[in-house]
Design an enzyme around this catalytic site. Structure first.
Site: not given
Ligand code: EPU
Length: 422
Positions: A22, A93, A117, A123, A308
Site C-alpha cells: 500500500k 492523508r 487515519c 501535522p 504499523d
Molecule cells: N510529522 C510531523 N510533521 C510532518 C509530518 C510528520 O510532525 O509534516 C510527524 C508525524 O505526526 C509522526 C512522525 O512525524 O509523529 C513520523 O511520521 P511520518 O511522517 O514518518 O509518517 P507518515 O509518512 O505520515 C508513513 C506511513 C504510515 C506509517 C508511518 C511510520 C504512508 C502513506 N504512511 O506515514 O503508515 O505508520 O510512515 O512508519 O507511507 C499505515 O499504513 O497504516 C500508516 C499509517
C-alpha cells in the site's frame, strides 16, 4: 454500513499471498504525474486508499486505465488542474503526496489539510518547511494551502528535525525536477523510499543514497514514463505472521520479502513463535511452548520495529505469559484501541499515550467492536479471530483501506468471517 461478523477460535492453515505494498503504491501513483509520459504500475493492491488516489489523478484531468487486475496505466499528459478537490483531499492523508509533482511540473498547487487515519495530530508542517526550502511560496487560505513556485523549484539543503517517511518521499520527488542539487539530511530509510527512488532513476532522475539518512538529488529538466512493480507489503506479511502465530501450526506466507522486517522477526522469536524464513516466504510452524511476554517492545523508524505492526503485536502479547511493555514512539494516538481489547477481556494498562503494559495471558471474548483506524482495525480483527464466541465489527471501511479482500482471503485459510450490510 458494512460490518464483519467473526466467530472466533477457528484454526488457520494453508498458504496466503502478500499483495503489493500500500505505502509504495500510494507514492508511485503521484510519482507517475512528475512526467508527461504514460507510466504502468504493476502489483498494485486493490484497496480503498489506492482507488481514492486514482480518483484524485482523474480529478486533476489525468487518465487511469486498469490493464488487468493489479496493473494500471496512468496517462498524466492531460492533467489540467492543480487544485486537490476538498472532499477527496480531506479523506486521504496521501493526497499530500500530490503537492510535489504538481508544484514541480506546474509551479502551483492548492490542497486542503489532508485527512486520513486518526492516529495522532499528523501535522504537515515539515512538508511545508521542505517545499519552502526548495523555494516555494506558501499561503494558508481558509480551507487550503496554496503553494507556488512560478519560476521553478530550486535545489537546496533540507535537514529533517525528525524522520518522516512521506516528507522524505515528497522531497525526493520535488527535488528531482528542481534546478540544481538538493541534500536531504536525516531522511527516512524505508524500503518503499529506495524503491521509489529506483523508479525515478530509471525514468531519468539522479537520486543517490535513498534508503540511507543522507540523500542527494541532482535536479533534471524532465522525467520519462516507465514501468514499475510495487514491492511486497511488509505490513501484510507481518500481520499474517501474527495471525499464524496465534492460530496456526502450518501457515505459509508467500510473495513477500522477509528481509524488510528483520527486527520484527527478532521480536517474534523472543515471544516464542516458531517459524522459518525464506527469500520470499515465511512459514509459521507449531510452537514448542507457550508464548512469552516481551518487556521492551519499542517502535522505531526503519529498520526498527515498524509502528504499523505495533497493534497486531500487542494482540499477540495479550496471549503471552507475563508482563509486556509496548512503547509506541512514532504516533501519539496509536494505542487507544487497547481499550477495546480490554472490553474483550485483555488486561492492558495505558500508562500514557505512548506506552501500555500488558498482563498476559488473557482469555478474549467476542464483543461488538469498531475499527478505529487501519492497523488497530486489523489488530481487533485478529483479537476477534482468537476470541471465544461471536464479534461484530463496525467501521470495516478502515480495514478495506489497506487490506484487499481480507475476509475472503482469511476464509480460505479457515477463518469464520462474514461481511454483512446493516
Ligand atoms: N510529522 C510531523 N510533521 C510532518 C509530518 C510528520 O510532525 O509534516 C510527524 C508525524 O505526526 C509522526 C512522525 O512525524 O509523529 C513520523 O511520521 P511520518 O511522517 O514518518 O509518517 P507518515 O509518512 O505520515 C508513513 C506511513 C504510515 C506509517 C508511518 C511510520 C504512508 C502513506 N504512511 O506515514 O503508515 O505508520 O510512515 O512508519 O507511507 C499505515 O499504513 O497504516 C500508516 C499509517
Amino acid at each position: 454500513m458494512e460490518k464483519f461478523i467473526i466467530n472466533g477460535g477457528n484454526k488457520l492453515s494453508g498458504k496466503i499471498k502478500v499483495t503489493g505494498a500500500k505505502n509504495h503504491a500510494l507514492k508511485l501513483i503521484p510519482a507517475a504525474i512528475l512526467s508527461e509520459q504514460v507510466s504502468i504500475i504493476k502489483n498494485v493492491p486493490e484497496i480503498e486508499d489506492v482507488i481514492k488516489m486514482f480518483e484524485l489523478v482523474e480529478a486533476l484531468g489525468g487518465k487511469v486505465k486498469k490493464l488487468k487486475p493489479g496493473t494500471y496505466s496512468i496517462d498524466p499528459s492531460t492533467i489540467n488542474k492543480t487544485a486537490i478537490p476538498y472532499d477527496l483531499g480531506r479523506r486521504l492523508r496521501t493526497s499530500v503526496m500530490f503537492i510535489a509533482p504538481l508544484l514541480a511540473r506546474f509551479g502551483e498547487v492548492k490542497i486542503p489539510h489532508p485527512g486520513g487515519c486518526m492516529i495522532g495530530k499528523r501535522p504537515i508542517d515539515m512538508f511545508i518547511e521542505g517545499f519552502k526550502q526548495l523555494g516555494a511560496r506558501v499561503v494558508q487560505e481558509k480551507d487550503y494551502y496554496h503553494l507556488t513556485a512560478k519560476s521553478g523549484l530550486k535545489g537546496s539543503k533540507y535537514i529533517f528535525r525528525r524522520v518522516s517517511v512521506t516528507v522524505t518521499e515528497a522531497m525526493i520527488m520535488a527535488a528531482s525536477l528542481a534546478k540544481g542539487k538538493t541534500e536531504l539530511v536525516f531522511a527516512a530509510c524505508e524500503p518503499e523510499i529506495s524503491s521509489l527512488a529506483d523508479y525515478l532513476n530509471k525514468r531519468g532522475a539522479k537520486i543517490k543514497g535513498a534508503g540511507t539518512h543522507a540523500v542527494e538529488i541532482e535536479g533534471v529538466k524532465e522525467l520519462k514514463g516507465g514501468e514499475m512493480t510495487c514491492i511486497p507489503d511488509r505490513i501484510e506479511c507481518g500481520t499474517f505472521a501474527i495471525m499464524g502465530a496465534l492460530l496456526s501450526d502450518d501457515l505459509k506466507i508467500t510473495n513477500c520479502n522477509p528481509a524488510h522486517l528483520e527486527v520484527f522477526w527478532v521480536y517474534l522469536k523472543k515471544a516464542g513463535v516458531n517459524f522459518e524464513i525464506g527469500k520470499d516466504y515465511v512459514h509459521i510452524l507449531k510452537r514448542k511452548g507457550a508464548l512469552q511476554a516481551i518487556p521492551d517492545v519499542i517502535t522505531h523508524e526503519y529498520p526498527g520495529l515498524v509502528s504499523d505492526l505495533q497493534a497486531p503485536l500487542t494482540v499477540l502479547l495479550t496471549q503471552a505469559n507475563g508482563l509486556s511493555m509496548v512503547h509506541e514512539t512514532i504516533f501519539e494516538g496509536r494505542l487507544f484501541y487497547t481499550d477495546m481489547l480490554n472490553r474483550m477481556g485483555a488486561d492492558i494498562i495505558l500508562c500514557d499515550p505512548h506506552r501500555v503494559v500488558i498482563n498476559g495471558p488473557s482469555k478474549l471474548y467476542g464483543r461488538e467492536i469498531e475499527s478505529p483506524d487501519l492497523r488497530a482495525g486489523i489488530a481487533l480483527l485478529i483479537a476477534a479471530m482468537i476470541a471465544k464466541g461471536e464479534s461484530k465489527m463496525a467501521n470495516i471501511y478502515q480495514i478495506d483501506r489497506g487490506y484487499a479482500n481480507i475476509e475472503q482471503r482469511l476464509k480460505k485459510l479457515g477463518a469464520d468471517i462474514k461481511r454483512i450490510d446493516e
